[in-house]
Motif scaffolding. Structure first.
Motif, PDB file in Angstrom:
ATOM      1  N   SER A   6      29.037  17.924  19.592  1.00  0.00           N
ATOM      2  CA  SER A   6      28.077  17.841  18.487  1.00  0.00           C
ATOM      3  C   SER A   6      26.708  17.371  18.945  1.00  0.00           C
ATOM      4  O   SER A   6      25.685  17.633  18.308  1.00  0.00           O
ATOM      5  N   SER A   7      26.696  16.663  20.091  1.00  0.00           N
ATOM      6  CA  SER A   7      25.414  16.188  20.628  1.00  0.00           C
ATOM      7  C   SER A   7      24.659  17.273  21.381  1.00  0.00           C
ATOM      8  O   SER A   7      23.549  17.050  21.849  1.00  0.00           O
ATOM      9  N   GLY A   8      25.283  18.421  21.501  1.00  0.00           N
ATOM     10  CA  GLY A   8      24.628  19.511  22.224  1.00  0.00           C
ATOM     11  C   GLY A   8      24.851  19.486  23.716  1.00  0.00           C
ATOM     12  O   GLY A   8      24.185  20.196  24.456  1.00  0.00           O
ATOM     13  N   VAL A   9      25.794  18.661  24.168  1.00  0.00           N
ATOM     14  CA  VAL A   9      26.094  18.552  25.588  1.00  0.00           C
ATOM     15  C   VAL A   9      27.431  19.241  25.856  1.00  0.00           C
ATOM     16  O   VAL A   9      28.380  19.090  25.080  1.00  0.00           O
ATOM     17  N   TRP A  10      27.461  20.002  26.980  1.00  0.00           N
ATOM     18  CA  TRP A  10      28.704  20.663  27.339  1.00  0.00           C
ATOM     19  C   TRP A  10      29.748  19.631  27.734  1.00  0.00           C
ATOM     20  O   TRP A  10      29.535  18.792  28.585  1.00  0.00           O
ATOM     21  N   GLN A  11      30.892  19.630  27.012  1.00  0.00           N
ATOM     22  CA  GLN A  11      31.970  18.712  27.336  1.00  0.00           C
ATOM     23  C   GLN A  11      32.913  19.288  28.400  1.00  0.00           C
ATOM     24  O   GLN A  11      33.479  18.560  29.194  1.00  0.00           O
ATOM     25  N   ARG A  12      33.091  20.566  28.369  1.00  0.00           N
ATOM     26  CA  ARG A  12      33.953  21.220  29.358  1.00  0.00           C
ATOM     27  C   ARG A  12      33.463  22.656  29.552  1.00  0.00           C
ATOM     28  O   ARG A  12      33.216  23.360  28.576  1.00  0.00           O
ATOM     29  N   ALA A  13      33.329  23.021  30.795  1.00  0.00           N
ATOM     30  CA  ALA A  13      32.850  24.389  31.094  1.00  0.00           C
ATOM     31  C   ALA A  13      33.652  24.972  32.260  1.00  0.00           C
ATOM     32  O   ALA A  13      33.887  24.282  33.251  1.00  0.00           O
ATOM     33  N   THR A  14      34.096  26.171  32.061  1.00  0.00           N
ATOM     34  CA  THR A  14      34.856  26.877  33.101  1.00  0.00           C
ATOM     35  C   THR A  14      34.198  28.228  33.358  1.00  0.00           C
ATOM     36  O   THR A  14      33.997  29.003  32.424  1.00  0.00           O
ATOM     37  N   LEU A  15      33.880  28.505  34.627  1.00  0.00           N
ATOM     38  CA  LEU A  15      33.237  29.755  34.995  1.00  0.00           C
ATOM     39  C   LEU A  15      34.088  30.470  36.032  1.00  0.00           C
ATOM     40  O   LEU A  15      34.402  29.911  37.076  1.00  0.00           O
ATOM     41  N   ARG A  16      34.458  31.680  35.717  1.00  0.00           N
ATOM     42  CA  ARG A  16      35.235  32.492  36.649  1.00  0.00           C
ATOM     43  C   ARG A  16      34.406  33.700  37.101  1.00  0.00           C
ATOM     44  O   ARG A  16      33.847  34.392  36.266  1.00  0.00           O
ATOM     45  N   CYS A  17      34.354  33.889  38.401  1.00  0.00           N
ATOM     46  CA  CYS A  17      33.599  35.017  38.950  1.00  0.00           C
ATOM     47  C   CYS A  17      34.576  36.094  39.439  1.00  0.00           C
ATOM     48  O   CYS A  17      35.523  35.776  40.176  1.00  0.00           O
ATOM     49  N   ILE A  18      34.351  37.289  39.017  1.00  0.00           N
ATOM     50  CA  ILE A  18      35.161  38.430  39.446  1.00  0.00           C
ATOM     51  C   ILE A  18      34.257  39.428  40.151  1.00  0.00           C
ATOM     52  O   ILE A  18      33.228  39.835  39.608  1.00  0.00           O
ATOM     53  N   GLU A  19      34.627  39.798  41.391  1.00  0.00           N
ATOM     54  CA  GLU A  19      33.842  40.769  42.141  1.00  0.00           C
ATOM     55  C   GLU A  19      34.065  42.159  41.564  1.00  0.00           C
ATOM     56  O   GLU A  19      35.199  42.622  41.444  1.00  0.00           O
ATOM     57  N   ILE A  20      32.996  42.793  41.174  1.00  0.00           N
ATOM     58  CA  ILE A  20      33.075  44.149  40.644  1.00  0.00           C
ATOM     59  C   ILE A  20      32.571  45.116  41.710  1.00  0.00           C
ATOM     60  O   ILE A  20      31.397  45.098  42.072  1.00  0.00           O
ATOM     61  N   LYS A  21      33.493  45.930  42.226  1.00  0.00           N
ATOM     62  CA  LYS A  21      33.136  46.905  43.258  1.00  0.00           C
ATOM     63  C   LYS A  21      32.865  48.256  42.612  1.00  0.00           C
ATOM     64  O   LYS A  21      33.418  48.576  41.565  1.00  0.00           O
ATOM     65  N   PRO A  22      32.034  49.067  43.249  1.00  0.00           N
ATOM     66  CA  PRO A  22      31.783  50.413  42.707  1.00  0.00           C
ATOM     67  C   PRO A  22      33.056  51.254  42.750  1.00  0.00           C
ATOM     68  O   PRO A  22      33.912  51.050  43.624  1.00  0.00           O
ATOM     69  N   GLU A  33      33.381  67.286  59.238  1.00  0.00           N
ATOM     70  CA  GLU A  33      33.391  67.901  57.921  1.00  0.00           C
ATOM     71  C   GLU A  33      34.448  67.325  56.969  1.00  0.00           C
ATOM     72  O   GLU A  33      34.766  67.926  55.951  1.00  0.00           O
ATOM     73  N   CYS A  34      34.998  66.158  57.287  1.00  0.00           N
ATOM     74  CA  CYS A  34      36.010  65.529  56.437  1.00  0.00           C
ATOM     75  C   CYS A  34      35.457  64.256  55.806  1.00  0.00           C
ATOM     76  O   CYS A  34      34.775  63.467  56.465  1.00  0.00           O
ATOM     77  N   LEU A  35      35.756  64.055  54.525  1.00  0.00           N
ATOM     78  CA  LEU A  35      35.307  62.891  53.772  1.00  0.00           C
ATOM     79  C   LEU A  35      36.439  61.881  53.632  1.00  0.00           C
ATOM     80  O   LEU A  35      37.622  62.251  53.547  1.00  0.00           O
ATOM     81  N   GLN A  36      36.057  60.609  53.561  1.00  0.00           N
ATOM     82  CA  GLN A  36      37.018  59.543  53.277  1.00  0.00           C
ATOM     83  C   GLN A  36      36.325  58.492  52.421  1.00  0.00           C
ATOM     84  O   GLN A  36      35.169  58.155  52.659  1.00  0.00           O
ATOM     85  N   TRP A  37      37.019  57.999  51.391  1.00  0.00           N
ATOM     86  CA  TRP A  37      36.449  56.931  50.569  1.00  0.00           C
ATOM     87  C   TRP A  37      37.555  56.103  49.939  1.00  0.00           C
ATOM     88  O   TRP A  37      38.702  56.543  49.825  1.00  0.00           O
ATOM     89  N   LYS A  38      37.198  54.857  49.544  1.00  0.00           N
ATOM     90  CA  LYS A  38      38.121  53.965  48.854  1.00  0.00           C
ATOM     91  C   LYS A  38      37.871  54.051  47.352  1.00  0.00           C
ATOM     92  O   LYS A  38      36.719  54.069  46.910  1.00  0.00           O
ATOM     93  N   ALA A  39      38.947  54.082  46.601  1.00  0.00           N
ATOM     94  CA  ALA A  39      38.856  54.144  45.136  1.00  0.00           C
ATOM     95  C   ALA A  39      39.101  52.753  44.560  1.00  0.00           C
ATOM     96  O   ALA A  39      40.144  52.146  44.811  1.00  0.00           O
TER      97      ALA A  39
END
Length: 281
Positions: A6-22, A33-39
């Protein structure tokens, strides 16, 4: 989860980072003449990929190659080989259809060994023999030519198909010489060439053969673009004389090191293709 008091102060904060690959990662080309890629996707999902390619050539402005392929797969690692033309600049794009993501790679295809013509080996006693061959049009004709070599039969002779003596500026008096150069750009499928007719072919004088000497005639077909060159040779004819043994020793660093002994018999022709080969007759 984050909770703000209620005072406007964060009492508990949890941050999770997820790597987003293309959706398409590590796109590369192998074997030319041959292609290779990861999906990057959920394991059970099936993705449809659209592969498009366009090709052009610096030495042939009218040349254009375009193609399209579709691949549907659940795999995490994909490979696809295309039918690309040699000595061509390509731009290749792979699109993951559901993710609407595109990755692009470029490549320059390599110069292959030139295709060998069908040569009719013969032995002649005349000093102006008529030599024959059959060929088929090729996409590399603009950068290809046939060179006709005359080799006087003088004991043991060396002929290097990749760098004949007559093409070497350091050689002051080569035993072999070029008597004609035939450009393939406007050549037909059937070629008849008269040896020693006193005409010029591609800047080379087709000089008459000397009397009292025996000769081997070697046809060298070569494709060259910028600093890269590939050549093949074929024994085309022999003028007078008896059969000789053709000893072939391969010094090719790009292929193998070894020796082969071949004997000229009847109407058989002998051909060899390499980046660096030497032959003794």
């Amino acid at each position: 989860m984050s909770v703000c008091g209620s005072s406007g102060v964060w009492q508990r904060a949890t941050l999770r980072c997820i790597e987003i690959k293309p959706p398409i990662n590590d796109l590369l080309i192998y074997n030319g003449e041959c292609l290779q890629w990861k999906a990057e996707k959920y394991e059970e999902d099936t993705e449809v990929y659209k592969v498009t390619y366009t090709g052009s050539r610096d030495y042939q402005r009218s040349f254009h190659d375009r193609g399209k392929r579709f691949v549907s797969s659940r795999a995490d690692l994909l490979e696809l080989c295309l039918s690309l033309y040699p000595v061509t600049n390509y731009s290749i794009s792979v699109t993951a259809m559901s993710a609407k993501f595109t990755a692009t790679v470029t490549t320059n295809t390599s110069l292959p060994a030139p295709p060998a013509p069908v040569v009719y080996y013969e032995e002649f006693e005349t000093r102006v023999p008529n030599l024959r061959l059959q060929r088929w049009p090729n996409s590399l004709d603009l950068i290809s030519s046939y060179q006709v070599f005359v080799l006087p039969v003088e004991g043991i002779m060396m002929f290097d198909c990749s760098a004949p003596a007559s093409l070497n500026s350091s050689s002051t008096s080569p035993s072999e010489y070029i008597t004609a150069q035939l450009d393939m750009q406007n050549a037909g499928t059937q070629i008849n060439f008269t040896l020693g007719d006193g005409s010029f072919y591609g800047g080379f004088y087709n000089s008459p053969l000397e009397r009292g000497k025996d000769y081997y005639i070697i046809l060298r077909f070569v494709s060259q673009w910028k600093t890269d060159s590939k050549s093949c040779c074929v024994l085309w004819a022999k003028v007078t004389g008896t059969s000789h043994i053709l000893r072939v020793s391969s010094l090719s660093a790009a292929a193998f090191v070894g020796g082969i002994t071949l004997v000229i018999l009847g109407g058989y022709s002998i051909s060899w293709c390499a980046r660096r080969h030497k032959f003794s007759l």
